[in-house]
Design a protein around this motif. Structure first.
Motif, PDB file in Angstrom:
ATOM      1  N   ALA A 281      -0.938 -20.536   6.803  1.00 26.89           N
ATOM      2  CA  ALA A 281      -2.283 -20.034   6.538  1.00 26.89           C
ATOM      3  C   ALA A 281      -3.303 -21.158   6.661  1.00 26.89           C
ATOM      4  O   ALA A 281      -3.088 -22.264   6.185  1.00 26.89           O
ATOM      5  N   VAL A 282      -4.403 -20.852   7.324  1.00 29.62           N
ATOM      6  CA  VAL A 282      -5.551 -21.751   7.367  1.00 29.62           C
ATOM      7  C   VAL A 282      -6.525 -21.223   6.328  1.00 29.62           C
ATOM      8  O   VAL A 282      -7.056 -20.123   6.480  1.00 29.62           O
ATOM      9  N   ALA A 283      -6.728 -21.969   5.259  1.00 35.66           N
ATOM     10  CA  ALA A 283      -7.537 -21.475   4.143  1.00 35.66           C
ATOM     11  C   ALA A 283      -8.696 -22.421   3.863  1.00 35.66           C
ATOM     12  O   ALA A 283      -8.562 -23.640   3.964  1.00 35.66           O
ATOM     13  N   GLU A 284      -9.828 -21.837   3.528  1.00 39.31           N
ATOM     14  CA  GLU A 284     -11.007 -22.639   3.199  1.00 39.31           C
ATOM     15  C   GLU A 284     -11.897 -21.819   2.280  1.00 39.31           C
ATOM     16  O   GLU A 284     -12.063 -20.607   2.462  1.00 39.31           O
ATOM     17  N   ASN A 285     -12.469 -22.481   1.268  1.00 42.20           N
ATOM     18  CA  ASN A 285     -13.380 -21.785   0.372  1.00 42.20           C
ATOM     19  C   ASN A 285     -14.629 -21.339   1.123  1.00 42.20           C
ATOM     20  O   ASN A 285     -15.146 -22.049   1.989  1.00 42.20           O
ATOM     21  N   THR A 286     -15.127 -20.160   0.783  1.00 42.31           N
ATOM     22  CA  THR A 286     -16.333 -19.640   1.417  1.00 42.31           C
ATOM     23  C   THR A 286     -17.534 -20.476   0.998  1.00 42.31           C
ATOM     24  O   THR A 286     -17.788 -20.664  -0.186  1.00 42.31           O
TER      25      THR A 286
END
Length: 369
Positions: free
Chosen positions: A326-331
């Motif tokens: 998963a490529v995850a980043e906070n909005t």
């Protein structure tokens, strides 16, 4: 995640005219610790009945139908049978003594004709190794929220399901966003501990070369999943997200401050005070929580020939050297802001501080789209 087995969850469908007989079936489930849905207990005044029933069936592993002359004429019973069949749930018919066989087209399915056979079915369901409910510590959040945790074959996730189940999703045209720019209020008793936690994390990041910085992020203040005016006749739900601002330091620092003050397993009363645990479990209501959540984007890349793309996390982030798909980043309220007409990004997508407006750096930026 914990390597306990997944739990059975039974949807019990019946006519209200058979309530006395069905109470005996429900008591058998309770006696063996099998979780189940039953409308008199689980549908509260003012709740959307159709959505609640749909969600219960989506969660269920079995749909048990008490079939009698009364239920043959009950529209709700056949609606629930249809929902269960459409979702490939296991349908188990319990026949009233007044009926000799199942009606078409279900005459070929398994059915139960006596209390002894039903009791054996419940014991079988409760004792199946892959379906036993985990034993949670008494007085723990997991025990209080056991029916709302997410289970999968072979385990469970320490998270409370707010809404939906399995493959419930919303396409872009059925998602709306409302933004309230009121800043988050920090509980006074946690403020100093929050600042200490942030300072420690800054020092640790400097020593290890990790990334740790504040950001104009977004928190979930509330949500609605219900039809809107233009879709109400079709009962097609639209997801409305009610968002608000939060800085990463507030989010991370408050969690650390909470753990410093109360430890990893505080009593339920502490959770009730800070996150309104009862409302969270019962209704998925996050609106009165004093500890912030944070919304992020999680993307899994799938190749055209059906493979997932994995990567190894670097030393600059948490859980370094682990593999992730998963490529995850906070909005980010600034970098992820969009044109309300087109939905396209409207701000420079750069990690460099130079050229960014001051309110993108101090956390006061209000998104336009």
């Amino acid at each position: 995640m914990t390597s306990a087995a997944a739990a059975p969850y039974v949807m019990v469908s019946f006519s209200s005219r058979d309530a006395v007989k069905v109470d005996e079936l429900l008591a058998e489930l309770d006696a063996h610790g099998v979780s189940h849905f039953e409308y008199r207990r689980d549908i509260r005044l003012g709740q959307d009945i159709l959505d609640t029933v749909r969600e219960a069936i989506e969660r269920s592993t079995h749909v048990v139908i008490y079939l009698s002359p009364a239920s043959l004429d009950a529209p709700w019973v056949w609606l629930e049978v249809g929902m269960g069949f459409a979702r490939d749930k296991r349908l188990v018919f319990v026949l009233d003594e007044a009926l000799g066989s199942l009606p078409l087209p279900f005459d070929g399915l398994r059915h139960i004709t006596g209390r002894g056979e039903y009791a054996r079915f419940v014991r079988e369901l409760a004792s199946t190794g892959t379906s036993r409910m985990p034993d949670f510590p008494a007085g723990s959040v997991e025990e209080a929220a056991r029916d709302k945790l997410y289970y999968y074959p072979g385990g469970w996730v320490r998270a409370i399901r707010l809404w939906g189940a399995e493959d419930v999703h919303f396409t872009e045209d059925r998602v709306r966003v409302e933004f309230d720019e009121a800043p988050m209020e920090i509980p006074p008793e946690l403020a100093q501990a929050k600042e200490r936690a942030i300072e420690k994390r800054k020092q640790r990041a400097e020593k290890t070369g990790q990334v740790f910085f504040d950001g104009p992020n977004v928190r979930l203040r509330g949500f609605r999943a219900s039809p809107v005016d233009e879709t109400s006749a079709l009962e097609v739900p639209t997801l409305t997200l009610q968002l608000g601002p939060v800085g990463w330091y507030d989010y991370e620092g408050l969690n650390e401050a909470f753990r410093e003050r109360y430890g990893d397993s505080p009593p339920l009363g502490v959770y009730e005070h800070y996150v309104k645990l009862d409302a969270l479990i019962r209704d998925g209501d996050v609106s009165d929580g004093q500890l912030s959540n944070i919304i992020d984007n999680a993307v899994t890349v799938v190749t055209e020939d059906g493979h997932l793309l994995y990567g190894r996390r670097t030393r600059r982030v948490t859980y370094p050297d682990s593999l992730t798909c998963a490529v995850a980043e906070n909005t980010n309220r600034y970098l992820d802001d969009t044109d309300p007409r087109t939905g396209l990004l409207i701000n420079p997508h750069s990690v460099a501080a130079d050229g960014l407006p001051g309110n993108a750096l101090d956390g006061s930026y209000v998104p336009k789209g």
